[in-house]
Enzyme design. Structure first.
Site, PDB file in Angstrom:
ATOM      1  N   ASP A  13      12.617  27.258  -2.486  1.00 10.49           N
ATOM      2  CA  ASP A  13      13.559  26.555  -2.162  1.00 10.49           C
ATOM      3  C   ASP A  13      13.927  25.333  -1.149  1.00 10.49           C
ATOM      4  O   ASP A  13      13.079  25.107  -0.224  1.00 10.49           O
ATOM      5  CB  ASP A  13      14.774  27.667  -1.043  1.00 10.49           C
ATOM      6  N   ASP A  15      17.986  23.521   0.000  1.00 13.35           N
ATOM      7  CA  ASP A  15      19.093  24.396   0.607  1.00 13.35           C
ATOM      8  C   ASP A  15      18.969  25.349   1.615  1.00 13.35           C
ATOM      9  O   ASP A  15      18.334  26.052   0.555  1.00 13.35           O
ATOM     10  CB  ASP A  15      19.934  23.980  -0.225  1.00 13.35           C
ATOM     11  N   ASP A 209      15.587  30.802   1.450  1.00 14.83           N
ATOM     12  CA  ASP A 209      16.890  30.979   2.000  1.00 14.83           C
ATOM     13  C   ASP A 209      17.701  32.516   1.779  1.00 14.83           C
ATOM     14  O   ASP A 209      18.805  32.996   2.533  1.00 14.83           O
ATOM     15  CB  ASP A 209      17.334  30.613   2.733  1.00 14.83           C
TER      16      ASP A 209
END
Length: 260
Positions: A13, A15, A209
């Site tokens: 990922d 962000d 995250d």
């Protein structure tokens, strides 16, 4: 960690894993250098639909990280691919930024705000009442509702910001119609990522995250999973879910660091 480092493919990922807003996170440069040195196949796979792969390349370049455009895959590209496969040459009313518009245009999808086949929603900083009003009426007339991803918020410098699902919610509420979400944790996007890398699921790892998109997407696609604590989810968050990542790290910088 040895199992993790032995993987051929790394899907990450962006962000909250690679950056927050315009700030590169600690250890990211070392992690990317490790991927390149070890000749790993890697893909930055993001639910954010606003930017194209070229723009993501340029964004990282401004932060001092040179990663080729071929290493990026976005929910905008996944959405365009899905619509192209479902209804070639279809039309759509679009709520989103140029990354989404460009992906749809490149897939041969016509932009139409009068009688489209689909209403497509992604992230945009210009979202407002007029978008809700037009989308609601078009869906009520028969347009199918599509959303680029299920993220309701996303990490930015200094906090969080509303994301795609927050923009779709008023349209769903006012029409009684549920959107089809293309991005993570939809396995469609993950399987495309594996095909791009040319690896099998048991040879790859998903690093993210968020428990509710990244980790579950990895688990449901058969990938090894790593949660990093540099974004949305925390150790306390993990306990709220009926599934777990195999590893929890402070950030991606732990991967090359713990090898030493």
């Amino acid at each position: 960690m040895e199992t993790l480092r032995s993987k051929k493919g790394f899907i990450c990922d962006m962000d909250g894993v690679i950056y927050h807003g315009n700030k590169l996170l600690d250890g990211v440069k070392e992690f990317v250098e490790w991927l390149q040195k070890e000749d790993k196949r890697f893909l930055f796979l993001t639910n954010a639909s606003s930017r194209s792969p070229r723009e993501l390349h340029e964004k990282l370049l401004r932060m001092g990280l040179d990663v080729g455009e071929e290493h990026f895959y976005t929910s905008a590209l996944a959405t365009a691919k899905f619509l192209q496969s479902q209804a070639p040459g279809c039309s759509a009313y679009v709520i989103g930024d140029h990354g989404l518009y460009n992906a749809l245009y490149d897939a041969g999808i016509t932009i139409d705000d009068v009688s489209p086949d689909y209403v497509v929603v992604g992230e945009t900083t210009t979202y407002g009442y007029e978008h809700i009003l037009r989308a609601m009426n078009l869906v009520n007339k028969g347009a199918k509702l599509i959303a680029t991803n299920t993220d309701i918020t996303g990490p930015i410098e200094g906090g969080i910001a509303p994301a795609c699902r927050a923009f779709v919610a008023p349209i769903e509420a006012t029409t009684g119609k549920q959107a089809y979400y293309v991005g993570k944790p939809n396995p469609l996007m993950m399987r495309t990522g594996l095909r791009i890398l040319g690896v099998h699921s048991n040879e790859a790892v998903m690093i993210g995250d968020r428990m509710d998109t990244d980790v579950i997407a990895g688990i449901e696609t058969g990938l090894d999973t790593v949660l990093v604590l540099s974004g949305v989810s925390t150790r306390e968050t993990v306990d709220k879910f009926p599934y777990r990542p195999r590893l929890i790290l402070n950030g991606v910088g732990d991967i090359p660091l713990l090898e030493k």
